[in-house]
Design a protein around this motif. Structure first.
Motif, short mmCIF file in Angstrom:
data_model
loop_
_atom_site.label_atom_id
_atom_site.label_comp_id
_atom_site.label_asym_id
_atom_site.label_seq_id
_atom_site.Cartn_x
_atom_site.Cartn_y
_atom_site.Cartn_z
N ASN A 170 0.84 -1.20 0.00
CA ASN A 170 0.00 0.00 0.00
C ASN A 170 0.88 1.25 0.00
O ASN A 170 2.11 1.17 -0.02
N TRP B 192 6.24 -1.18 6.27
CA TRP B 192 5.72 -1.80 7.49
C TRP B 192 4.66 -2.85 7.17
O TRP B 192 4.60 -3.90 7.81
N ASN B 193 3.84 -2.58 6.15
CA ASN B 193 2.78 -3.53 5.80
C ASN B 193 3.23 -4.60 4.81
O ASN B 193 2.46 -5.48 4.47
N SER B 194 4.46 -4.52 4.31
CA SER B 194 4.89 -5.58 3.38
C SER B 194 6.08 -6.38 3.89
O SER B 194 6.26 -7.53 3.47
N ALA C 230 -2.19 -5.52 1.34
CA ALA C 230 -2.63 -4.51 2.30
C ALA C 230 -3.28 -3.40 1.51
O ALA C 230 -2.65 -2.82 0.62
N SER D 207 -4.91 -7.49 4.57
CA SER D 207 -5.02 -6.48 5.62
C SER D 207 -5.84 -5.35 5.02
O SER D 207 -5.36 -4.66 4.12
N CYS E 61 -3.81 2.60 10.33
CA CYS E 61 -4.89 1.61 10.34
C CYS E 61 -5.34 1.31 11.76
O CYS E 61 -6.38 0.69 11.97
N HIS F 120 -0.38 -7.93 15.45
CA HIS F 120 -1.12 -6.92 14.69
C HIS F 120 -2.23 -7.62 13.93
O HIS F 120 -1.96 -8.37 12.99
N TYR G 263 0.28 -10.15 12.01
CA TYR G 263 1.73 -9.98 12.16
C TYR G 263 2.07 -10.20 13.60
O TYR G 263 1.76 -9.43 14.45
#
Lengths: 586, 586
Positions: free
Chosen positions: B229, B235-237, B311, B332, B366, B552, B564
């Motif tokens: 994203n 952080w999200n990947s 995400a 996500s 998020c 997470h 996560y």
């Protein structure tokens, strides 16, 4: 270990101390089970000898048969809510018929899912809040009581799945119990990876620290539907049943219409133990179905059902994956297992091992080898060069020796599962699959004259012929073995890969004295995703799976995505919810 | 532990000893990471202070900015195969534009999937055969080199995601690295649960024992597609990227068109380290896309792609689950996070904590709280009773105090991600969502006059009004907070449950001095499946997630099925293939 620092189970239930007793009784067994699933060594708390007096008492086999006989010819009650009808006792009303002859004449309650499922859902919170240790102890007690009645379960397996008694005692009773306990141990390990409570302390720049008191709670997904098969109703459903139950999910067992009794017994015992331990009995229920009802489809797509485990045809497994989208679906489907005979240093033992492997339970095991790949130019052995034709003939001789005597043969072969298996064999014997090299013959079990028992037929195929390839790239469940002539080792390895990838496989075999051939097969099996068994001799066979040690399935080929019992099989059945409470800056 | 008895990694690659060095360099870090994911205590190998001279050298922030500046205005090459075009540098050709103003003018290679995917698939066997320990060491070295360039990554995050620098240094650099290392540690633990080799010995009745030498090998699923994203591209990947890579899968990173640079840097570093360690660089590739190409859909449904991590919006997550059926899909998605203010013993600290939580990164996290539920009759505090109106007004005062100074406010708020966020805020300010109780104001960052920065708007809603419920049961990403009047605690708890179940949530908050209220919220959060944070004060906020300690997500509500980093997130990425070799009856 994290699990030793968990707080005691809050005990607000009126159970007369039963849960405490179960926890004390099974603590060391569960600890040992957790250890062996790490080391993968041989172990079992359940004795394999049905006549072991220490384990089962004197005369256990006869007592078990008597208990089984008492179940016949009467209703099997379970006390489940929402009863709206009866399944059986007549076969045309859904009652079971023994492969060894005659109907069982047992009837089962039929329950309305609109009553049953809400009752199961309502039972969840108390079971969830009991925590992983209490659930494991209750599951271990259920298995303990099932184990005590192993002979009764074995007779039920004989007369539903057509196993011979010893195999029924193993696959239908103690090894199924092992698979159940293995799942309980895995569930306990997975649910206690995180500490139940921990203090988190992060130093700040000012010399103080932020502190948070944290808890981590395993939370179940919801109702777990276990759709069983008729071949191994307990062995193929206990992993899911106990993995789901131990992770906090209520379990609804949908038995195969031909093999209800072993699972009805299981559910009854589970309900007894749950009640004694102060939990709702409806955490485990049975969903017997009327003939043609299609209950599995109805239940699998209900929103309350969040886990589906299925053992059976690959086609229905796919249907479930496509339609039960609200659930996590685990499947165990069809398999076409290959075995390459490349060379051997022990020709006689190899033949004996092969003959037994293809004969055991008439090749109806999901791990039975179907395609024996043999170089058309023959192989080298400790008895010199053997041609393809000699190997096939020698296998026929080994089969004759193993199955010479009808009583002994019946004990190895068991009975054919049902008319479709016999029809398939008859088509093979008529030459439909190819040239019959070793014919099948009928065996008469003196104790069960009605049982349909057949020795394996060996059919000669050629991997280079398109029509033969079409034959071997399909599952021929039952006493049918293909001796497939191949040009070379590399052709054979490629055919094993293709068969595994296209048809699914649970087991691949190899006989070879060449490290290069073994390495090539190992690489192919890693790539296609199937367990390899090399040079098995003596009393261990490719079709056998050692619980706590061998993983059953890989999840990588079309034979299914369920693996008994890896972390993924268990960790998908629950989630973890955290709570963080501010503890001050200190 | 099983992992200590593994055989040494077979080292047939020409890497000048690099792999051995990486293994030695990161062994203790990996061991410590494996320990803290069990204890969940505070830890990180990556310093949080961008100016820490020991960790990053003197003047690291300025040096990082200079490195970042050198990337601008030129092609970013990666040496990937199948290049068939260029993405960017102009924004209309797919180039990125900084939320702080101006295009980055970086261009990226575009590659043909028909060349790229086969090259990645061909790289798999060597990586698979290297084993879990070697893969973990390589992943740790990749993260180590990313960490050394954290300031450069932070500047890239500032100018793609609109973070303020410190937040970019944390969420865009070191905390993302932590999430990556956490995934590597989990992957190592999961892959070494079974011994690499074990001897199985089963006693026979005759005093001898059957022995089997067994091996268990972790085998990857196939190519892993990570669809990132723009809010938190790293952080999200990183959890998925490193979980997949550490379990043996080649990883194709499909960046969001607005935030390519942080992932292009990541992929370049990964390719460098892989090459040095003697592995194919194509184990990690970037898939930049032309404007409007819809490359994620094309790649996600390719048969070679066996894992998809995404995400972004819940809608596209559902599309992936429905269409990428050949893959295991982790999602996500969107979240609507609730927080109940029921009572407090520290009113000032609570207001300060709340004001910061809703202001940080303009509520674009998020985990940012959106719906503040407040009893309409007011609450009891250490400063006496406070009415609903007073609480809202006092929150406004706390926001004013926190965001009084433009430079300080800009450092907390970051920039708005893009025009849709601003448009949504403008609709809210026009009264479309409800009565504006605390208006948003524009903030001017002296260093970035083009950046669009706004303080949060607080809107008064009433849980009893249907139109207000429709407003609060939707995600309003950005600086929009709803102060929702509720009749009672039980109404509030029910609304939290409903919001979580229907809209998805990643974080629920509570301020209460009542154990009963806390217990009720805890039960509701366990049932709905969302983390609860109670009475957070000082410098820890509901939107923060402590890597190695907090999970997470839960996988239980519509905000996504990725966690996560729990065992299920990792164990689904590989399978285990066993080999059994007969060892004789001895």
């Amino acid at each position: 270990m994290a699990h030793t620092v968990r707080p005691p189970v809050p005990d607000t239930r009126a159970d007369g101390g039963a849960l405490t007793r179960f926890t004390a009784r099974h603590g060391s067994t569960l600890e040992r089970a957790r250890e062996v699933i790490r080391t993968r060594e041989h172990w079992s708390p359940y004795a394999e000898d049905p006549e072991d007096p220490q384990a089962y008492g004197r005369g256990a086999r006869a007592a078990g048969e008597a208990s089984f006989r008492r179940l016949l010819g009467r209703p099997f009650d379970l006390g489940q809510p929402g009863r709206d009808g009866t399944v059986g006792p007549a076969p045309e009303a859904g009652g079971e018929r023994s492969p060894y002859g005659g109907p069982l004449e047992v009837s089962y309650p039929h329950c309305d899912p609109d009553v049953l499922l809400p009752a199961m859902r309502a039972a969840l919170p108390l079971w969830r809040d009991a925590g992983p240790e209490a659930r494991a102890a209750v599951c271990a007690e259920i298995l303990h009581r099932i184990n005590a009645r192993s002979s009764e379960f074995a007779h039920a397996a004989v007369h539903t799945s057509g196993h011979n008694f010893l195999m029924a005692f193993h696959a239908g009773a103690v090894h199924a119990q092992d698979r159940g306990l293995e799942a309980v141990a895995c569930a306990l390990a997975e649910q206690t990876r995180l500490p139940a409570a921990s203090l988190w302390r992060k130093p700040q720049g000012d010399g103080r620290a932020v502190t948070l008191a944290k808890t981590f709670t395993a939370v179940p997904r919801g109702i777990s539907l276990v759709i069983a098969n008729s071949v191994f109703p307990t062995w193929n459903s206990y992993p899911a049943l106990f993995a789901s139950l131990a992770t906090g999910n209520p379990v609804l067992v949908k038995p195969h219409p031909a093999a209800v009794l072993p699972l009805a017994l299981t559910v009854r015992i589970a309900r007894e133990v749950l009640t004694e331990a102060g939990f709702p009995a409806d955490l485990v229920c049975l969903a017997a179905e009327h003939p043609g009802e299609g209950l599995a489809r109805t239940l699998a797509t209900r929103p309350e059902v969040r886990l589906v485990d299925y053992a059976g045809t690959t086609a229905f497994g796919r249907w479930l994956e496509d339609n039960a989208r609200q659930a996590r679906v685990f499947t165990s489907g069809s398999a076409v297992n290959s075995l390459l005979v490349e060379s051997t240093g022990d020709y006689r033992d190899m033949l004996a091992n092969l003959a037994f492997s293809v004969s055991l339970y008439s090749g109806q095991l999901c791990t039975s080898p179907q395609n024996l790949l043999i170089p058309r130019d023959g192989i080298s052995t400790d008895e010199g060069h053997r041609t393809y034709e000699e190997i096939v003939a020698d296998l026929g001789t080994a089969l004759d020796a193993l199955l010479a005597d009808d009583t002994g043969a019946a004990a190895v072969l068991g009975a054919l599962l049902g008319p479709p298996v016999l029809e398939r064999l008859e088509r093979v014997m008529a030459g439909e699959a190819g040239k019959v090299a070793v014919p099948s013959r009928a065996v008469r079990d003196p104790a069960h004259p009605e049982a349909v028992i057949r020795t394996p037929a060996v059919v000669a195929l050629d991997a280079n012929r398109a029509e033969d390839r079409a034959v071997l790239l399909a599952e021929w469940l039952g006493p049918v073995v293909f001796a497939v002539a191949v040009d070379s080792v590399s052709d054979a390895v490629a055919l094993v890969s293709r068969t595994t990838r296209e048809c699914g496989a649970l087991s691949v075999g190899l006989y070879s004295t060449s490290p290069e051939v073994e390495a090539a097969m190992e690489a192919a099996c890693a790539e296609a995703g199937v367990m390899l068994s090399a040079n098995l001799m003596g009393d261990w066979y490719i079709s056998q799976s050692a619980v706590y040690s061998d993983l059953h399935g890989t999840g990588m080929n079309p034979s299914g995505n369920a693996v008994y019992c890896d972390a993924a099989f268990v960790s998908a059945r629950f989630h973890t919810v955290g709570v963080r409470r501010y503890g001050g800056a200190i």
